[in-house]
Design a protein around this motif. Structure first.
Motif, PDB file in Angstrom:
ATOM      1  N   PRO A  25     -12.719   7.607  -2.715  1.00  0.00           N
ATOM      2  CA  PRO A  25     -12.987   7.502  -1.273  1.00  0.00           C
ATOM      3  C   PRO A  25     -14.246   6.692  -1.009  1.00  0.00           C
ATOM      4  O   PRO A  25     -15.227   6.819  -1.737  1.00  0.00           O
ATOM      5  CB  PRO A  25     -13.169   8.957  -0.839  1.00  0.00           C
ATOM      6  N   ALA A  26     -14.194   5.883   0.022  1.00  0.00           N
ATOM      7  CA  ALA A  26     -15.370   5.115   0.398  1.00  0.00           C
ATOM      8  C   ALA A  26     -16.455   6.058   0.890  1.00  0.00           C
ATOM      9  O   ALA A  26     -16.172   7.079   1.501  1.00  0.00           O
ATOM     10  CB  ALA A  26     -15.008   4.115   1.492  1.00  0.00           C
ATOM     11  N   ASP A  27     -17.671   5.738   0.649  1.00  0.00           N
ATOM     12  CA  ASP A  27     -18.877   6.466   1.040  1.00  0.00           C
ATOM     13  C   ASP A  27     -18.694   7.982   0.991  1.00  0.00           C
ATOM     14  O   ASP A  27     -19.226   8.726   1.807  1.00  0.00           O
ATOM     15  CB  ASP A  27     -19.412   6.006   2.401  1.00  0.00           C
ATOM     16  N   GLY A  28     -17.912   8.429   0.041  1.00  0.00           N
ATOM     17  CA  GLY A  28     -17.804   9.865  -0.217  1.00  0.00           C
ATOM     18  C   GLY A  28     -17.075  10.654   0.843  1.00  0.00           C
ATOM     19  O   GLY A  28     -16.993  11.871   0.749  1.00  0.00           O
ATOM     20  N   GLY A  29     -16.543  10.007   1.889  1.00  0.00           N
ATOM     21  CA  GLY A  29     -15.828  10.737   2.938  1.00  0.00           C
ATOM     22  C   GLY A  29     -14.619  11.443   2.366  1.00  0.00           C
ATOM     23  O   GLY A  29     -13.864  10.880   1.588  1.00  0.00           O
ATOM     24  N   ALA A  30     -14.442  12.713   2.751  1.00  0.00           N
ATOM     25  CA  ALA A  30     -13.354  13.489   2.175  1.00  0.00           C
ATOM     26  C   ALA A  30     -12.019  13.019   2.720  1.00  0.00           C
ATOM     27  O   ALA A  30     -11.889  12.737   3.903  1.00  0.00           O
ATOM     28  CB  ALA A  30     -13.544  14.961   2.495  1.00  0.00           C
ATOM     29  N   ALA A  31     -11.034  12.904   1.842  1.00  0.00           N
ATOM     30  CA  ALA A  31      -9.687  12.572   2.291  1.00  0.00           C
ATOM     31  C   ALA A  31      -9.007  13.856   2.751  1.00  0.00           C
ATOM     32  O   ALA A  31      -8.763  14.748   1.962  1.00  0.00           O
ATOM     33  CB  ALA A  31      -8.903  11.917   1.181  1.00  0.00           C
ATOM     34  N   LEU A  32      -8.732  13.937   4.055  1.00  0.00           N
ATOM     35  CA  LEU A  32      -8.127  15.143   4.608  1.00  0.00           C
ATOM     36  C   LEU A  32      -6.645  15.179   4.244  1.00  0.00           C
ATOM     37  O   LEU A  32      -6.093  16.224   3.939  1.00  0.00           O
ATOM     38  CB  LEU A  32      -8.290  15.129   6.130  1.00  0.00           C
ATOM     39  N   MET A  33      -6.036  14.013   4.296  1.00  0.00           N
ATOM     40  CA  MET A  33      -4.631  13.904   3.910  1.00  0.00           C
ATOM     41  C   MET A  33      -4.520  12.807   2.866  1.00  0.00           C
ATOM     42  O   MET A  33      -5.306  11.858   2.877  1.00  0.00           O
ATOM     43  CB  MET A  33      -3.747  13.537   5.113  1.00  0.00           C
ATOM     44  N   GLU A  34      -3.571  12.972   1.971  1.00  0.00           N
ATOM     45  CA  GLU A  34      -3.338  11.919   0.992  1.00  0.00           C
ATOM     46  C   GLU A  34      -1.851  11.656   0.856  1.00  0.00           C
ATOM     47  O   GLU A  34      -1.052  12.595   0.791  1.00  0.00           O
ATOM     48  CB  GLU A  34      -3.883  12.321  -0.363  1.00  0.00           C
ATOM     49  N   LEU A  35      -1.510  10.386   0.850  1.00  0.00           N
ATOM     50  CA  LEU A  35      -0.126  10.007   0.600  1.00  0.00           C
ATOM     51  C   LEU A  35      -0.061   9.405  -0.787  1.00  0.00           C
ATOM     52  O   LEU A  35      -0.854   8.509  -1.108  1.00  0.00           O
ATOM     53  CB  LEU A  35       0.357   8.960   1.618  1.00  0.00           C
ATOM     54  N   ARG A  36       0.836   9.911  -1.625  1.00  0.00           N
ATOM     55  CA  ARG A  36       0.969   9.357  -2.965  1.00  0.00           C
ATOM     56  C   ARG A  36       2.392   8.898  -3.200  1.00  0.00           C
ATOM     57  O   ARG A  36       3.307   9.707  -3.186  1.00  0.00           O
ATOM     58  CB  ARG A  36       0.552  10.398  -4.011  1.00  0.00           C
ATOM     59  N   ASP A  37       2.555   7.606  -3.332  1.00  0.00           N
ATOM     60  CA  ASP A  37       3.867   7.022  -3.649  1.00  0.00           C
ATOM     61  C   ASP A  37       4.953   7.520  -2.688  1.00  0.00           C
ATOM     62  O   ASP A  37       6.028   7.944  -3.110  1.00  0.00           O
ATOM     63  CB  ASP A  37       4.235   7.346  -5.098  1.00  0.00           C
ATOM     64  N   VAL A  38       4.638   7.482  -1.391  1.00  0.00           N
ATOM     65  CA  VAL A  38       5.556   8.036  -0.402  1.00  0.00           C
ATOM     66  C   VAL A  38       6.634   7.014  -0.019  1.00  0.00           C
ATOM     67  O   VAL A  38       6.321   5.889   0.354  1.00  0.00           O
ATOM     68  CB  VAL A  38       4.783   8.473   0.860  1.00  0.00           C
ATOM     69  N   SER A  39       7.880   7.434  -0.162  1.00  0.00           N
ATOM     70  CA  SER A  39       8.994   6.628   0.342  1.00  0.00           C
ATOM     71  C   SER A  39       9.731   7.451   1.375  1.00  0.00           C
ATOM     72  O   SER A  39       9.834   8.672   1.252  1.00  0.00           O
ATOM     73  CB  SER A  39       9.963   6.267  -0.786  1.00  0.00           C
ATOM     74  N   VAL A  40      10.212   6.797   2.424  1.00  0.00           N
ATOM     75  CA  VAL A  40      10.993   7.509   3.432  1.00  0.00           C
ATOM     76  C   VAL A  40      12.382   6.887   3.487  1.00  0.00           C
ATOM     77  O   VAL A  40      12.526   5.664   3.556  1.00  0.00           O
ATOM     78  CB  VAL A  40      10.336   7.426   4.820  1.00  0.00           C
ATOM     79  N   PHE A  41      13.381   7.747   3.408  1.00  0.00           N
ATOM     80  CA  PHE A  41      14.772   7.293   3.432  1.00  0.00           C
ATOM     81  C   PHE A  41      15.436   7.748   4.718  1.00  0.00           C
ATOM     82  O   PHE A  41      15.189   8.858   5.191  1.00  0.00           O
ATOM     83  CB  PHE A  41      15.551   7.905   2.262  1.00  0.00           C
ATOM     84  N   TYR A  42      16.276   6.899   5.279  1.00  0.00           N
ATOM     85  CA  TYR A  42      17.219   7.328   6.308  1.00  0.00           C
ATOM     86  C   TYR A  42      18.594   7.229   5.676  1.00  0.00           C
ATOM     87  O   TYR A  42      19.134   6.129   5.541  1.00  0.00           O
ATOM     88  CB  TYR A  42      17.139   6.447   7.549  1.00  0.00           C
ATOM     89  N   GLY A  43      19.134   8.345   5.250  1.00  0.00           N
ATOM     90  CA  GLY A  43      20.378   8.305   4.499  1.00  0.00           C
ATOM     91  C   GLY A  43      20.122   7.603   3.169  1.00  0.00           C
ATOM     92  O   GLY A  43      19.215   7.986   2.430  1.00  0.00           O
ATOM     93  N   ASP A  44      20.861   6.530   2.892  1.00  0.00           N
ATOM     94  CA  ASP A  44      20.670   5.792   1.655  1.00  0.00           C
ATOM     95  C   ASP A  44      19.642   4.680   1.814  1.00  0.00           C
ATOM     96  O   ASP A  44      19.222   4.073   0.836  1.00  0.00           O
ATOM     97  CB  ASP A  44      22.007   5.149   1.198  1.00  0.00           C
ATOM     98  N   TYR A  45      19.285   4.412   3.061  1.00  0.00           N
ATOM     99  CA  TYR A  45      18.396   3.285   3.312  1.00  0.00           C
ATOM    100  C   TYR A  45      16.946   3.702   3.128  1.00  0.00           C
ATOM    101  O   TYR A  45      16.478   4.682   3.710  1.00  0.00           O
ATOM    102  CB  TYR A  45      18.630   2.759   4.734  1.00  0.00           C
ATOM    103  N   GLU A  46      16.267   2.955   2.277  1.00  0.00           N
ATOM    104  CA  GLU A  46      14.867   3.250   2.018  1.00  0.00           C
ATOM    105  C   GLU A  46      14.021   2.451   3.008  1.00  0.00           C
ATOM    106  O   GLU A  46      13.866   1.242   2.881  1.00  0.00           O
ATOM    107  CB  GLU A  46      14.528   2.869   0.569  1.00  0.00           C
ATOM    108  N   ALA A  47      13.495   3.134   4.029  1.00  0.00           N
ATOM    109  CA  ALA A  47      12.793   2.412   5.086  1.00  0.00           C
ATOM    110  C   ALA A  47      11.397   2.003   4.645  1.00  0.00           C
ATOM    111  O   ALA A  47      10.922   0.920   4.992  1.00  0.00           O
ATOM    112  CB  ALA A  47      12.708   3.294   6.337  1.00  0.00           C
ATOM    113  N   VAL A  48      10.739   2.862   3.890  1.00  0.00           N
ATOM    114  CA  VAL A  48       9.411   2.527   3.375  1.00  0.00           C
ATOM    115  C   VAL A  48       9.403   2.877   1.904  1.00  0.00           C
ATOM    116  O   VAL A  48       9.941   3.906   1.499  1.00  0.00           O
ATOM    117  CB  VAL A  48       8.306   3.347   4.071  1.00  0.00           C
ATOM    118  N   ARG A  49       8.819   2.029   1.085  1.00  0.00           N
ATOM    119  CA  ARG A  49       8.827   2.258  -0.358  1.00  0.00           C
ATOM    120  C   ARG A  49       7.399   2.398  -0.881  1.00  0.00           C
ATOM    121  O   ARG A  49       6.570   1.520  -0.693  1.00  0.00           O
ATOM    122  CB  ARG A  49       9.528   1.094  -1.056  1.00  0.00           C
TER     123      ARG A  49
END
Lengths: 286, 302
Positions: A25-49
């Motif tokens: 994290p920059a300047d030590g600021g705490a990460a409140l949320m973290e996304l790790r390798d998040v993909s979102v699918f709509y059915g078979d379609y991968e909208a975000v990889r």
């Protein structure tokens, strides 16, 4: 934004890379949320990889990128609003205070209670201004004096002075900018930790936009904000960190949203590391 | 199209393009034609309605008296005197019970279809069946209740109420679902994003936003039920005396209108007009009551 000295302090980019390596994290600021390798699918379609990025506490994190790059999709994954879409699913992990919000025993209602959302189109309930703000307080059984809590929320959303004499009138009768601030008041009334904003100013004129931006900057002292915006100037004005997404066509000719670059906003806009970011920011692409 | 473009390109040399004459003549003609057509349609549509109201009031008003509204139906319709008390009682009893059965059930069904089932197999088949049921002639519904209820028990107000409820149900389901569909999804999302559960969202946001439309739809059902003759004759029978019980034969206003109007005697025809006016007033009162209820729950726009 009016006063330039209101600009967020420039953070030192500690070499945080979107591929997940050397995550620091920059300047030590705490990460409140973290996304790790998040993909979102709509059915078979991968909208975000495979998006990986932190959301730091008391900061404004902006997500920018062209239409269809999946930034809104990622935003809606952060408080499980995608659950409402048939066939939508999320892989990878999204943590809030270290807890996986997609874990089996997690109640999406509790997630949304902690992680509120303001939508693109102002969507006040067709109820009175007072009722709009009181709604979340009521359904979450928050104890206390309702009048005081409503006033506090409206004051927090910089709307109190404009509506204090007409609390009983419909929220739908307000102007677009006022409606959006009412929606923000409604969200902060239940005191979430994170406020997700999905292009909150896209339906507003520049003056109303300016007021919302001022408000966001005030709000991030108490809340953590993630904003999706089409407006790069807006991201540059208000955010501390910026994530740049783009849409890419893979080897099977299918379009996916990809996170290209994440970093301190000043750095992203002045010295982008990725040529695609630079192309978008300078207007050569998008 | 082309002419407008040319006019726009040469605004200075063609000032007459803004006048009422020249190229706008055809458009003005079309405009006048359509406007006249619309006015004519409105008048043609209103005339029958106005005439019906006029005749019902003109011929029925002189009959209305306390005696007429409360007295039993005479055995000989040809004789003057008597009243339609039993028919009013029967209509109120059966339509009232049918509404109590069909409206809550129909609204809950519509909530299932629009908020839970959406496009799944069960919802689709229920939707299809209620669409088909809307078109089923009322006498068929009467036959169904006759077979299912009357044959095992007796002709009764209860059987009538059940038949009317079956007629109302698909109307209520369909119109309520339409109204729920009109509620913007943004409102549901806003509520869910505040940590509301689905049922809470439906009760506190979706239903209040749709209530006035649902009330209108329910009233269509009520009006349809109150005006039914055939199934009542079949499953309820006939009586001369006021019967506030669900058991035993009963009667209803449309039945009395039919019986009296088909008699050649003046006393009977007058009675038919009086009953018709009474029925219209009852439906009107039901409309007013449903408006009041809807306004109580609806959310004010301003």
């Amino acid at each position: 934004m009016t006063a330039t000295n209101d600009r967020p302090a420039v953070h030192i980019d500690a070499g945080w890379r979107h591929d997940g390596a050397e995550r620091q994290p920059a300047d030590g600021g705490a990460a409140l949320m973290e996304l790790r390798d998040v993909s979102v699918f709509y059915g078979d379609y991968e909208a975000v990889r495979g998006a990986t990025l932190p959301v730091r506490q008391n900061e404004i994190t902006a997500m920018i990128g062209p239409s269809g790059c999946g930034k809104s999709t990622i935003l809606r994954a952060l408080n499980r609003m995608n659950d409402l879409i048939r066939g939508a699913r999320v892989t990878g992990t999204i943590t809030y205070l270290g807890q996986d919000i997609y874990a089996r025993d997690v109640d999406p209602i509790q997630v949304r209670r902690q992680i509120g959302m303001v939508f693109q189109k102002p969507n006040p309930f067709p109820k009175s201004i007072y009722e709009n703000v009181a709604y979340g307080i009521k359904i979450n059984n928050i104890k206390g004096n309702m009048d005081d809590m409503v006033e506090e929320a409206l004051t927090g959303a910089a709307l109190w002075d404009e509506v204090k004499d007409k609390l009983k009138t419909s929220g739908m009768a307000l102007s677009g900018g006022q409606q959006q601030r009412l929606c923000i008041a409604r969200t902060i009334a239940i005191k979430p930790a994170v406020i997700l904003m999905d292009e909150p100013c896209s339906a507003l004129d520049p003056i109303a936009t300016g007021r919302i931006e001022d408000l966001m900057y005030e709000l991030c002292k108490q809340y953590t904000i993630v904003i999706v915006t089409h407006n790069m100037q807006q991201a540059a004005r208000v955010s501390h960190h910026t994530a740049f997404f783009t849409a890419e066509v893979d080897e099977k000719q299918v379009r996916h949203g990809r996170l290209v670059e994440f970093g301190e906003t000043g750095r992203i806009f002045t010295n982008p590391k990725d040529p695609r970011t630079e192309g978008y920011i300078t207007g050569r692409f998008g | 199209m082309t002419t407008t473009v040319q006019a726009a390109q040469q605004p200075l040399s063609a000032p007459s393009g803004l006048g009422r004459g020249s190229l706008a003549t055809r458009r003005r003609l079309a405009n006048t034609l359509v406007r006249t057509g619309i006015w004519l349609s409105v008048i043609i549509a209103v005339v029958p309605v106005a005439l019906v109201m006029y005749y019902v009031i003109a011929k029925g008003a002189k009959m209305i008296s306390w005696d007429f509204l409360t007295k039993p139906i005479p055995r000989q319709l040809a004789n003057p005197g008597g009243g339609i008390g039993p028919a009013i009682a029967g209509t109120l009893l059966m339509t009232g019970l049918a509404s109590l059965l069909a409206i809550p059930l129909g609204v809950l069904g519509a909530i299932y279809l629009n908020e839970y089932g959406k496009q799944n197999a069960l919802a689709r088949s229920v939707r299809l069946m209620s669409n088909v049921m809307t078109g089923v002639p009322s006498i068929v519904m009467g036959l169904f209740i006759y077979t299912a209820v009357v044959l095992t028990t007796e002709q009764s107000g209860l059987a009538g109420a059940l038949a009317l409820a079956c007629l109302m149900l698909p109307v209520v389901i369909r119109s309520s679902e339409e109204m729920l569909r009109l509620v913007p999804d943004e409102l549901r999302q806003a509520s869910l994003a505040l940590g509301a559960r689905k049922w809470r969202t439906i009760v506190t946001v979706v239903l209040p936003a749709a209530v006035s439309g649902i009330a209108s739809g329910a009233l269509l059902g009520v009006a349809r039920a109150a005006g039914e003759t055939a199934p009542i004759v079949l499953v309820v029978g006939l009586t001369q005396r006021v019967n506030w019980h669900l058991s035993g034969s009963n009667t209803a206003l449309p039945v009395q209108i039919y019986r009296n109007a088909t008699e050649p005697f003046e006393a009977a025809t007058d009675r038919a007009w009086g009953a018709a006016l009474t029925l219209v007033v009852i439906v009107l009162l039901a409309t007013l009551i449903s408006r009041l209820i809807a306004n109580r729950f609806a959310i004010k726009e301003r």
